[in-house]
Design a protein around this motif. Structure first.
Motif, PDB file in Angstrom:
ATOM      1  N   GLU A  57       0.837  -1.208   0.000  1.00  0.00           N
ATOM      2  CA  GLU A  57       0.000   0.000   0.000  1.00  0.00           C
ATOM      3  C   GLU A  57       0.869   1.256   0.000  1.00  0.00           C
ATOM      4  OE1 GLU A  57      -2.654   0.246   3.293  1.00  0.00           O
ATOM      5  OE2 GLU A  57      -3.605   2.080   2.572  1.00  0.00           O
ATOM      6  N   ALA A  58       1.924   1.215   0.859  1.00  0.00           N
ATOM      7  CA  ALA A  58       2.834   2.370   0.937  1.00  0.00           C
ATOM      8  C   ALA A  58       3.518   2.600  -0.403  1.00  0.00           C
ATOM      9  CB  ALA A  58       3.867   2.145   2.030  1.00  0.00           C
ATOM     10  N   GLY A  59       3.910   1.500  -1.043  1.00  0.00           N
ATOM     11  CA  GLY A  59       4.565   1.597  -2.351  1.00  0.00           C
ATOM     12  C   GLY A  59       3.636   2.228  -3.375  1.00  0.00           C
ATOM     13  N   LEU A  80       1.032   4.081  -2.773  1.00  0.00           N
ATOM     14  CA  LEU A  80       0.792   5.486  -2.424  1.00  0.00           C
ATOM     15  C   LEU A  80       1.981   6.360  -2.793  1.00  0.00           C
ATOM     16  CD1 LEU A  80      -0.965   5.117   1.022  1.00  0.00           C
ATOM     17  CD2 LEU A  80      -1.944   6.135  -1.020  1.00  0.00           C
ATOM     18  N   SER A  81       3.200   5.843  -2.516  1.00  0.00           N
ATOM     19  CA  SER A  81       4.411   6.617  -2.843  1.00  0.00           C
ATOM     20  C   SER A  81       4.486   6.858  -4.350  1.00  0.00           C
ATOM     21  CB  SER A  81       5.656   5.870  -2.387  1.00  0.00           C
ATOM     22  OG  SER A  81       5.695   5.835  -0.993  1.00  0.00           O
ATOM     23  N   GLU A  82       4.125   5.825  -5.098  1.00  0.00           N
ATOM     24  CA  GLU A  82       4.167   5.960  -6.562  1.00  0.00           C
ATOM     25  C   GLU A  82       3.157   7.018  -7.020  1.00  0.00           C
ATOM     26  OE1 GLU A  82       4.042   2.997 -10.433  1.00  0.00           O
ATOM     27  OE2 GLU A  82       3.816   2.184  -8.428  1.00  0.00           O
ATOM     28  N   LYS A  83       1.952   6.911  -6.436  1.00  0.00           N
ATOM     29  CA  LYS A  83       0.914   7.892  -6.792  1.00  0.00           C
ATOM     30  C   LYS A  83       1.367   9.302  -6.420  1.00  0.00           C
ATOM     31  CE  LYS A  83      -3.446   5.387  -6.471  1.00  0.00           C
ATOM     32  NZ  LYS A  83      -4.610   5.166  -5.629  1.00  0.00           N
ATOM     33  N   LEU A  84       1.924   9.387  -5.214  1.00  0.00           N
ATOM     34  CA  LEU A  84       2.383  10.694  -4.734  1.00  0.00           C
ATOM     35  C   LEU A  84       3.481  11.249  -5.638  1.00  0.00           C
ATOM     36  CD1 LEU A  84       2.281  12.887  -2.552  1.00  0.00           C
ATOM     37  CD2 LEU A  84       3.965  11.597  -1.262  1.00  0.00           C
ATOM     38  N   GLU A 130       1.899  12.480  -8.764  1.00  0.00           N
ATOM     39  CA  GLU A 130       1.187  13.745  -8.538  1.00  0.00           C
ATOM     40  C   GLU A 130       2.166  14.890  -8.324  1.00  0.00           C
ATOM     41  OE1 GLU A 130      -2.292  14.386  -8.624  1.00  0.00           O
ATOM     42  OE2 GLU A 130      -2.061  12.482  -9.659  1.00  0.00           O
ATOM     43  N   GLN A 131       3.237  14.596  -7.571  1.00  0.00           N
ATOM     44  CA  GLN A 131       4.242  15.637  -7.309  1.00  0.00           C
ATOM     45  C   GLN A 131       4.934  16.053  -8.604  1.00  0.00           C
ATOM     46  OE1 GLN A 131       6.570  13.804  -4.260  1.00  0.00           O
ATOM     47  NE2 GLN A 131       5.458  14.808  -2.613  1.00  0.00           N
ATOM     48  N   LYS A 149       3.598  15.987 -11.523  1.00  0.00           N
ATOM     49  CA  LYS A 149       2.638  16.823 -12.250  1.00  0.00           C
ATOM     50  C   LYS A 149       2.606  18.235 -11.665  1.00  0.00           C
ATOM     51  CE  LYS A 149      -0.442  13.062 -13.559  1.00  0.00           C
ATOM     52  NZ  LYS A 149      -1.687  12.371 -13.204  1.00  0.00           N
ATOM     53  N   VAL A 150       2.617  18.271 -10.330  1.00  0.00           N
ATOM     54  CA  VAL A 150       2.591  19.586  -9.667  1.00  0.00           C
ATOM     55  C   VAL A 150       3.848  20.378 -10.015  1.00  0.00           C
ATOM     56  CG1 VAL A 150       2.775  20.694  -7.409  1.00  0.00           C
ATOM     57  CG2 VAL A 150       1.054  18.962  -7.786  1.00  0.00           C
ATOM     58  N   GLN A 151       4.990  19.671 -10.008  1.00  0.00           N
ATOM     59  CA  GLN A 151       6.248  20.367 -10.332  1.00  0.00           C
ATOM     60  C   GLN A 151       6.222  20.891 -11.766  1.00  0.00           C
ATOM     61  OE1 GLN A 151       9.256  17.526  -9.337  1.00  0.00           O
ATOM     62  NE2 GLN A 151       9.426  18.236  -7.222  1.00  0.00           N
TER      63      GLN A 151
END
Lengths: 163, 392
Positions: B116-118, B120-124, B127-128, B130-132
């Protein structure tokens, strides 16, 4: 003469048997004393301090009984010390397993904390992304850099505390 | 009776001892510990993991109890110790089993949590990223907008500066034109001949210069234009006056030079006369002719040559050649003789290269005698020729 020889032979037999038995018991006591040191070293979590002290006391008792040639009692005490050593080994293994379980629990707790932080960071990042897409960063969305969870590891990497 | 009393007393002493001898001794500590251990733990669980050990412990404990009941305390204690050891071992093994199971469960949960952490980290991370990218894009857009505004402002500033410089240049050019016009006016002495216009031009030029210094380009241009107009007008007014004055000055100098040169001719008398507007320089050559003759007497070629050179030197003067006689004779004859004499001089001068279009020959006879006709020398001097330079 013959009677004297017969008496000598008959008298020497039980003495030789008793000496051999005494040596065996002494070796057994020494061996067990040596293994107590090993058990003490094995007990990294110091979970069997009382049991080891008790074992040492019983081995001393066995030694004293051997000195008094109470061999049956020595054997009885040595049987007890063997079982005590088994108990100590079982308790040491249990304590190690308990420590391992505790570590895993802590690692799992860390991991869950990390997941919670990552979820929060993901929510913040999504908010920031939405705000940026609408044309500008909102003042309440936090710092300009995208949110990053503390201690976050790269995607797919295992938790740092995993054994 | 006495025997009964003794028996009663003995019974009273021995009965408690007998009762005490028959009572159960105190429970050995080891056995009590075992019972406590047994009560405090789940024996069923321990029995599942180590049934032999539990059974053995129970058996030893039972024997210990029996030995205790039969007051065999030492045996009871020994068996209770062994029972304790075996039960504790069984409990330790049960504990091991429980922890193993727990570790297994935790491992499964950890694996799930790591997955789950993996995720989520991948999703994050996605997303990061994209934000950057969005931030970079917005930053670049902001920078471009700022650059655009800066360049626009710079262009506007440069445009304004260019316009200012153009106005300044135009003002300077108009002021230069006015200055040139004023200098031109100076060449005709306009400050003297067109004082009002010249002063106005000078004042306006000073005003234009002051306005230029104050960056009032429109005012400077307007003032410079007025200054130029005034300067031009001053020039226009002053020019003929100046030329007249200049001409007069030149003529005067030339007339003076002419008079000086004429006076230098030997054998001629020079005088200046004014008749109305006309100024006359008269070169009288006496005794040029024989008595009653119109021909030029020999020996006078030098004076005529000098006069011819003088006429050629001053080519702007019209020249009259007037012949005169004394008063002896008929008037008509005297006029004819004087005219002939003038004509002869005219011819002589023409022969010496004088332009005939400048010459006018005439005879006045005995009129206008300059000397006394009653005396022979006077009459001789009146028989003369006069070369007259005319000017204003």
């Amino acid at each position: 003469m013959a009677a004297a020889i017969a008496c000598g032979v008959l008298g020497a037999g039980p003495r030789a048997v008793r000496a051999g038995e005494e040596d065996d018991l002494q070796r057994e006591i020494d061996t067990q004393r040596g293994s107590v040191l090993d058990l003490d070293r094995l007990d990294e979590n110091k979970a069997t301090g009382d049991e080891i002290a008790q074992l040492r006391g019983w081995l001393d008792e066995a030694w004293n009984l051997r000195s008094k040639h109470e061999y049956d009692q020595v054997r009885e005490v040595l049987e007890r010390t063997r079982k005590q050593a088994d108990l100590i080994r079982a308790k040491i293994t249990a304590s190690k397993l308990r420590a391992q379980a505790t570590k895993r629990e802590a690692a799992l707790a860390d991991l869950r904390t990390k997941i919670a932080r990552t979820k929060k960071a993901l929510t913040d990042t999504a908010k920031r992304k939405k705000a940026l897409e609408q044309g500008g960063a909102p003042s309440s969305a936090g710092p300009s850099a995208p949110a990053k969870p503390q201690g976050a590891t790269p995607a797919g990497a295992p938790g740092g505390n995993a054994p | 009776m006495k025997t009964r009393m003794i028996a009663t007393r003995i019974a009273a002493v021995l009965l408690p001892s007998l009762l005490a001898a028959c009572a159960t001794p105190p429970k050995p500590k080891e056995l009590a510990d075992y019972d406590l251990l047994r009560q405090a733990n789940n024996l069923q669980e321990a029995n599942k993991k180590a049934p032999d050990l539990v059974a053995s412990a129970e058996k030893l404990a039972e024997r210990s109890r029996e030995e205790w009941q039969s007051s065999d305390l030492e045996e009871s204690r020994r068996d209770a110790i062994m029972a304790n050891i075996k039960l504790k071992t069984a409990l330790a093994l049960m504990e091991q089993e429980q922890y193993k199971a727990k570790i297994q469960t935790l491992s499964a949960e950890q694996a799930k949590a790591e997955e789950e952490a993996g995720d989520l980290s991948e999703k994050l991370a996605n997303e990061q990223e994209k934000v950057q990218l969005l931030e970079k894009y917005l930053e670049a857009r902001k920078t471009a907008e700022a650059d655009k505004q800066r360049l626009s402002a710079q262009m506007s500033t440069e445009q304004k500066e260019h316009e200012r410089l153009a106005l300044q240049l135009a003002s300077e050019q108009k002021i230069a034109a006015a200055q040139l016009a004023l200098r031109t006016a100076d060449t005709v002495d306009a400050s003297k001949f067109a004082k009002a216009e010249y002063s106005a031009a000078s004042d306006m030029l000073a005003k234009a210069s002051a306005e230029l210094k104050q960056n009032d380009y429109a005012g400077a241009q307007a003032s410079a234009e007025v200054a130029k107009k005034n300067a031009d007008k001053a020039t226009e007014i002053a020019k003929p006056l100046y030329e007249q004055a200049e001409q007069a000055s030149q003529n005067k100098a030339r007339d003076e030079a002419l008079a000086r040169d004429a006076s230098a001719i030997n054998g001629a008398d020079v005088r200046l006369e004014r008749r109305g507007d006309l100024q006359r320089l008269v070169i009288a050559v006496p005794e040029l002719f024989s008595k009653r003759k119109p021909d030029i007497a020999p020996g006078h070629d030098g004076v005529l040559s000098a006069i011819a050179e003088l006429i050629k030197k001053y080519p702007t003067y019209p020249v009259q050649i007037i012949g005169f006689t004394d008063n002896r004779g008929k008037s008509s004859e005297l006029l004819a003789i004087s005219a002939a004499r003038a004509q002869n001089v005219y011819s002589s001068l023409a022969a010496k290269g004088v332009e005939t279009r400048r010459l006018m020959a005439s005879g006045l006879g005995g009129d206008d005698p300059r000397f006394d006709n009653k005396t022979a020398p006077g009459r001789a001097k009146n028989n003369r020729i006069e070369i007259v330079f005319l000017y204003h």
